[in-house]
Design a protein around this motif. Structure first.
Motif, PDB file in Angstrom:
ATOM      1  N   LEU A  82       0.830  -1.207   0.000  1.00 25.39           N
ATOM      2  CA  LEU A  82       0.000   0.000   0.000  1.00 25.39           C
ATOM      3  C   LEU A  82       0.864   1.258   0.000  1.00 25.39           C
ATOM      4  CD1 LEU A  82      -2.886   1.088   0.106  1.00 25.39           C
ATOM      5  CD2 LEU A  82      -2.765   0.995   2.602  1.00 25.39           C
ATOM      6  N   LEU A  83       1.951   1.245   0.772  1.00 26.30           N
ATOM      7  CA  LEU A  83       2.845   2.405   0.791  1.00 26.30           C
ATOM      8  C   LEU A  83       3.512   2.619  -0.561  1.00 26.30           C
ATOM      9  CD1 LEU A  83       4.534   1.981   4.298  1.00 26.30           C
ATOM     10  CD2 LEU A  83       2.795   3.656   3.627  1.00 26.30           C
ATOM     11  N   VAL A  84       3.890   1.529  -1.230  1.00 28.07           N
ATOM     12  CA  VAL A  84       4.508   1.652  -2.556  1.00 28.07           C
ATOM     13  C   VAL A  84       3.513   2.239  -3.551  1.00 28.07           C
ATOM     14  CG1 VAL A  84       5.431   0.337  -4.502  1.00 28.07           C
ATOM     15  CG2 VAL A  84       6.203  -0.171  -2.181  1.00 28.07           C
ATOM     16  N   LEU A  85       2.269   1.745  -3.536  1.00 30.46           N
ATOM     17  CA  LEU A  85       1.259   2.267  -4.450  1.00 30.46           C
ATOM     18  C   LEU A  85       0.950   3.724  -4.147  1.00 30.46           C
ATOM     19  CD1 LEU A  85      -1.147  -0.820  -4.534  1.00 30.46           C
ATOM     20  CD2 LEU A  85       0.412  -0.069  -6.331  1.00 30.46           C
ATOM     21  N   GLY A  86       0.912   4.070  -2.840  1.00 33.62           N
ATOM     22  CA  GLY A  86       0.692   5.461  -2.477  1.00 33.62           C
ATOM     23  C   GLY A  86       1.836   6.356  -2.920  1.00 33.62           C
ATOM     24  N   ALA A  87       3.085   5.854  -2.768  1.00 34.50           N
ATOM     25  CA  ALA A  87       4.248   6.631  -3.191  1.00 34.50           C
ATOM     26  C   ALA A  87       4.238   6.857  -4.704  1.00 34.50           C
ATOM     27  CB  ALA A  87       5.524   5.912  -2.768  1.00 34.50           C
ATOM     28  N   MET A  88       3.694   5.897  -5.455  1.00 34.74           N
ATOM     29  CA  MET A  88       3.592   6.074  -6.896  1.00 34.74           C
ATOM     30  C   MET A  88       2.780   7.318  -7.241  1.00 34.74           C
ATOM     31  SD  MET A  88       2.944   2.107  -8.040  1.00 34.74           S
ATOM     32  CE  MET A  88       2.116   2.643  -9.540  1.00 34.74           C
ATOM     33  N   PHE A 134       4.613  10.750  -5.597  1.00 33.14           N
ATOM     34  CA  PHE A 134       5.858  11.146  -6.258  1.00 33.14           C
ATOM     35  C   PHE A 134       5.816  10.946  -7.770  1.00 33.14           C
ATOM     36  CE2 PHE A 134       7.017   9.788  -1.920  1.00 33.14           C
ATOM     37  CZ  PHE A 134       7.521  11.001  -1.446  1.00 33.14           C
ATOM     38  N   ALA A 135       4.608  10.939  -8.325  1.00 37.53           N
ATOM     39  CA  ALA A 135       4.470  10.748  -9.770  1.00 37.53           C
ATOM     40  C   ALA A 135       5.290  11.749 -10.585  1.00 37.53           C
ATOM     41  CB  ALA A 135       3.001  10.803 -10.171  1.00 37.53           C
ATOM     42  N   LEU A 183       8.071  13.021  -9.959  1.00 36.59           N
ATOM     43  CA  LEU A 183       9.484  12.685  -9.888  1.00 36.59           C
ATOM     44  C   LEU A 183       9.795  11.371 -10.586  1.00 36.59           C
ATOM     45  CD1 LEU A 183      10.139  13.571  -6.121  1.00 36.59           C
ATOM     46  CD2 LEU A 183      10.498  15.027  -8.132  1.00 36.59           C
ATOM     47  N   LEU A 184       8.797  10.532 -10.755  1.00 37.66           N
ATOM     48  CA  LEU A 184       9.005   9.209 -11.336  1.00 37.66           C
ATOM     49  C   LEU A 184       8.850   9.190 -12.853  1.00 37.66           C
ATOM     50  CD1 LEU A 184       7.119   7.045  -8.655  1.00 37.66           C
ATOM     51  CD2 LEU A 184       9.588   7.394  -8.887  1.00 37.66           C
ATOM     52  N   THR A 185       8.216  10.203 -13.408  1.00 35.41           N
ATOM     53  CA  THR A 185       8.046  10.266 -14.860  1.00 35.41           C
ATOM     54  C   THR A 185       8.084  11.726 -15.320  1.00 35.41           C
ATOM     55  OG1 THR A 185       6.618   9.685 -16.727  1.00 35.41           O
ATOM     56  CG2 THR A 185       5.531  10.298 -14.659  1.00 35.41           C
ATOM     57  N   ARG A 186       8.635  11.933 -16.502  1.00 30.66           N
ATOM     58  CA  ARG A 186       8.674  13.291 -17.063  1.00 30.66           C
ATOM     59  C   ARG A 186       7.522  13.546 -18.022  1.00 30.66           C
ATOM     60  NH1 ARG A 186      10.811  12.697 -22.207  1.00 30.66           N
ATOM     61  NH2 ARG A 186      11.836  10.679 -22.603  1.00 30.66           N
ATOM     62  N   GLN A 197       0.074   7.721 -16.851  1.00 30.93           N
ATOM     63  CA  GLN A 197      -1.325   7.599 -16.431  1.00 30.93           C
ATOM     64  C   GLN A 197      -1.454   6.664 -15.221  1.00 30.93           C
ATOM     65  OE1 GLN A 197      -3.809   6.518 -19.789  1.00 30.93           O
ATOM     66  NE2 GLN A 197      -4.082   8.688 -20.298  1.00 30.93           N
ATOM     67  N   LEU A 198      -0.658   5.592 -15.201  1.00 29.93           N
ATOM     68  CA  LEU A 198      -0.717   4.656 -14.065  1.00 29.93           C
ATOM     69  C   LEU A 198      -0.268   5.339 -12.775  1.00 29.93           C
ATOM     70  CD1 LEU A 198      -1.168   1.614 -13.290  1.00 29.93           C
ATOM     71  CD2 LEU A 198       1.307   1.347 -13.553  1.00 29.93           C
ATOM     72  N   LEU A 199       0.803   6.125 -12.858  1.00 34.06           N
ATOM     73  CA  LEU A 199       1.315   6.793 -11.665  1.00 34.06           C
ATOM     74  C   LEU A 199       0.371   7.879 -11.180  1.00 34.06           C
ATOM     75  CD1 LEU A 199       5.099   7.107 -12.661  1.00 34.06           C
ATOM     76  CD2 LEU A 199       4.083   5.486 -11.058  1.00 34.06           C
TER      77      LEU A 199
END
Length: 659
Positions: free
Chosen positions: A40-46, A49-50, A52-55, A87-89
């Motif tokens: 759950l924490l990983v999915l929430g972090a996605m 921090f979207a 930062l994880l994708t441009r 879109q997923l993030l």
């Protein structure tokens, strides 16, 4: 010159104490809950921090259409040229918001309705229950579709509200049924009689006992909300202009992604929803595991926290069947360990009946359960050893321990009449221990069960009865028969006759003594009734504040008690004949076991105390007569300093007083 070592920096483990203790610590210790929380924490972090994880912009259609996964677009692109990973993030944000917010609102509504219906009862309770049942019988998804279509265009808040208002009845119904059982418990009746307000009773008395069920309702409703949002978006009723995992599936279906071979467009949001549902389910199972005392049974073995090599401090066992040496045990709490058993040494010889007496809370049951590895969490053994026939029980693996229990030693628990399963016949419950140890032949099982019933004085026909068809005394005999099924060498009985009337008590105790003599087994009998132990026991150990303060043959304890505490216990029972006497009891109360005791634990209550000695030094157990030991400075004068374990320091000796 003495050189002082520099202070050590705080250990990393100390900084993470909050993670190991309290509610979060319980959840973290459950493998299922820990896995679900991490997911759950990983999915929430996605979602958080979207950027930062994708441009890529999730709505910008500036890329090629239907591109398969590649280094430039790890999850490919949509038919409109949008990056699917982006879109997923970003979609995780609204998806999690809808799930968690709907779960919170629905849980609040369901908890309030369920507890109120259970507590108030009568017309109020029936009215709430009727309304809940009406909402419950309505088809959920069609109702959700109709209401959502009516509020079309109202935004994410409307979706959350609609899902919450249609998802609370199931939780309210479950909570009501569980709260009704609490409503009839004695502690709730006591709170009502003391004048506590309904709000306080509901939220302070009932709510904490239902925490596991409430948590399960929350995660179930949150998962329902995520799936409902995905379903509404998939059929086009939700706000398809927003990026959620549900709208991703809607656009993939609308553009016929699977027919065009763009499986990645469907797989990404589908996998996200599946992982989120798995996280909720694992958290649900884990919280139920740690909140349910029966499920959280430490998986059958007491926690052993003694340091490596600490068991080397042994005492000669003198041929004892059970040799408990320097045992330290207690309970781990957020405020620190509670040492309920403090450096106890107790030996039980083959065929011996040993009584263990003392006030409530003095550590009798903790000693018995720690020595036999049956101390439930948060109980733990901090040091010492417990050897049965030369084998240290505290060093066995769970599988080795399972092979020893009931065969080498068994237990009869306090209030053991409640041990019997009410929906299973007595015969099957008598068979259970024997079957677990390899006795499977039906004829052998039946013959042994009949023999056991004759042994404890019950008609064999009651083997086919259910527990509710037996009286209290008969159920107690059944439990004793189960404990004797494999003829163990040792039986530990923790106040087995407390709830029975005195006539039945005497009958059962006579049966126990006859069985002991016939089979040659050893018995540890725990009770508050010292007069009973004097009659039944070969030897008696008196416990106070987690320590054995006096140990002697039963008649020796009766005629010549040495410790002031034992003397007070012996005079607490009035004689049945002779002149009337006034009995004073023992003033005060036992000390807290959560703190280290610098001196004799009985100091504050002792009428013979010696200030300056008893309150600053620990008395060692001294042998005043053969087989009679006592831990008291009246019989063990101090000529040296004693450490907390009772050993002498500075070359001093404990002089043994003669009788």
């Amino acid at each position: 010159m003495t050189v002082l070592a520099p202070a050590r920096p705080a250990r990393p483990a100390a900084r993470l104490r909050w993670l190991r203790e309290g509610t979060l610590g319980l959840i973290w210790r459950s493998p299922q809950a820990r896995t679900g929380l991490i997911m759950l924490l990983v999915l929430g972090a996605m979602g958080v921090f979207a950027p930062l994880l994708t441009r890529h912009d999730p709505s910008a259609g500036t890329y090629g259409t239907m591109l398969p996964p590649s280094a430039a677009h790890l999850l490919g692109t949509t038919a409109l040229g949008q990056d699917i990973l982006a879109q997923l993030l970003y979609g995780a944000r609204l998806t999690l918001l809808i799930g968690l917010a709907s779960g919170v609102i629905a849980t609040l509504i369901g908890t309030t309705a369920g507890l109120a219906a259970a507590y108030y009862g009568g017309r109020v309770g029936e009215g709430i229950n009727l309304f809940t049942n009406v909402i419950l019988v309505l088809p959920g998804l069609p109702l959700l579709i109709v209401v959502s279509a009516f509020l079309s265009g109202a935004g994410t808040g409307a979706i959350i509200l609609v899902i919450a208002l249609t998802g609370w009845p199931w939780g309210a119904r479950v909570l009501r049924s569980q709260a009704l059982t609490l409503r009839d418990r004695d502690f709730i009746h006591a709170a009502v009689m003391t004048g506590e307000s309904p709000a306080r009773i509901i939220f302070r008395e009932m709510l904490p006992n239902l925490a596991g069920i409430i948590a399960a309702n929350f995660f179930s409703t949150a998962l329902y909300a995520v799936l409902s949002e995905a379903a509404l978006s998939f059929i086009g009723i939700g706000d398809v202009s927003k990026v959620t995992w549900g709208t991703m599936l809607y656009w993939a279906q609308a553009k016929q992604a699977l027919l065009q071979g763009a499986w990645w467009w469907v797989a990404a949001p589908g996998l996200g929803i599946a992982l989120l549902g798995t996280a909720f389910a694992l958290l649900n199972f884990g919280i139920d595991e740690v909140s349910n005392p029966r499920a959280n049974h430490a998986r059958g073995a007491t926690r052993i926290l003694r340091r490596p090599g600490s068991a080397a401090r042994t005492t000669p066992d003198d041929g004892a069947l059970l040799a408990v040496n320097h045992l330290d045990a207690g309970y781990e709490t957020p405020a620190g360990p509670v040492r309920a058993v403090r450096d106890v040494t107790l030996h039980v010889q083959p065929g011996e009946f040993v009584g263990l007496a003392g006030e409530s809370g003095c550590g009798k049951s903790t000693l018995a359960f720690a020595a036999t590895r049956l101390l439930d969490a948060p109980g733990a053994v901090f040091g010492g050893e417990s050897r049965l026939s030369g084998v240290d029980l505290l060093g066995l693996t769970p599988e080795e321990l399972r092979r020893v229990r009931w065969k080498e030693y068994s237990l009869v628990f306090q209030a053991s009449m409640n041990v019997l399963n009410p929906v299973i016949k007595v015969r099957e419950q008598v068979y259970d221990a024997m079957q677990a140890h390899g006795v499977t032949d039906p004829a052998t099982l039946d013959a042994r069960a009949r023999e056991l019933f004759r042994l404890v004085g019950i008609r064999e026909s009651y083997l086919d009865a259910y527990p509710h068809q037996l009286s209290g005394g008969m159920k107690q005999r059944v439990v004793i028969a189960i404990a004797l099924a494999l003829e163990p060498k040792l039986v530990v009985m923790d106040e087995p006759t407390t709830a029975l009337d005195v006539v039945v008590q005497r009958q059962i105790l006579q049966e126990i003594d006859q069985v002991r003599r016939r089979l040659g087994i050893s018995i540890i009998f725990i009770t508050h009734d010292l007069s009973l132990l004097v009659e039944m026991s070969d030897r008696i150990a008196i416990m106070y504040a987690g320590e054995i303060v006096e140990e002697a043959p039963a008649q020796e304890i009766y005629t010549r008690p040495k410790h002031p505490y034992t003397q007070k216990l012996m005079t607490a029972f009035p004689p049945l004949s002779g002149a009337k006497e006034r009995r004073d009891g023992i003033p005060g109360r036992p000390p807290s076991l959560a703190v280290e005791l610098p001196g004799c634990p009985f100091f504050e209550r002792c009428h013979l105390r010696m200030p300056g000695t008893c309150d600053t030094h620990r008395p060692a157990r001294a042998e005043v007569r053969p087989g009679h030991t006592v831990a008291c400075f009246l019989h063990s004068p101090l000529t040296g300093d004693a450490d907390p374990s009772g050993r002498t320091l500075n070359g001093g000796q404990h002089v043994l007083a003669s009788d």
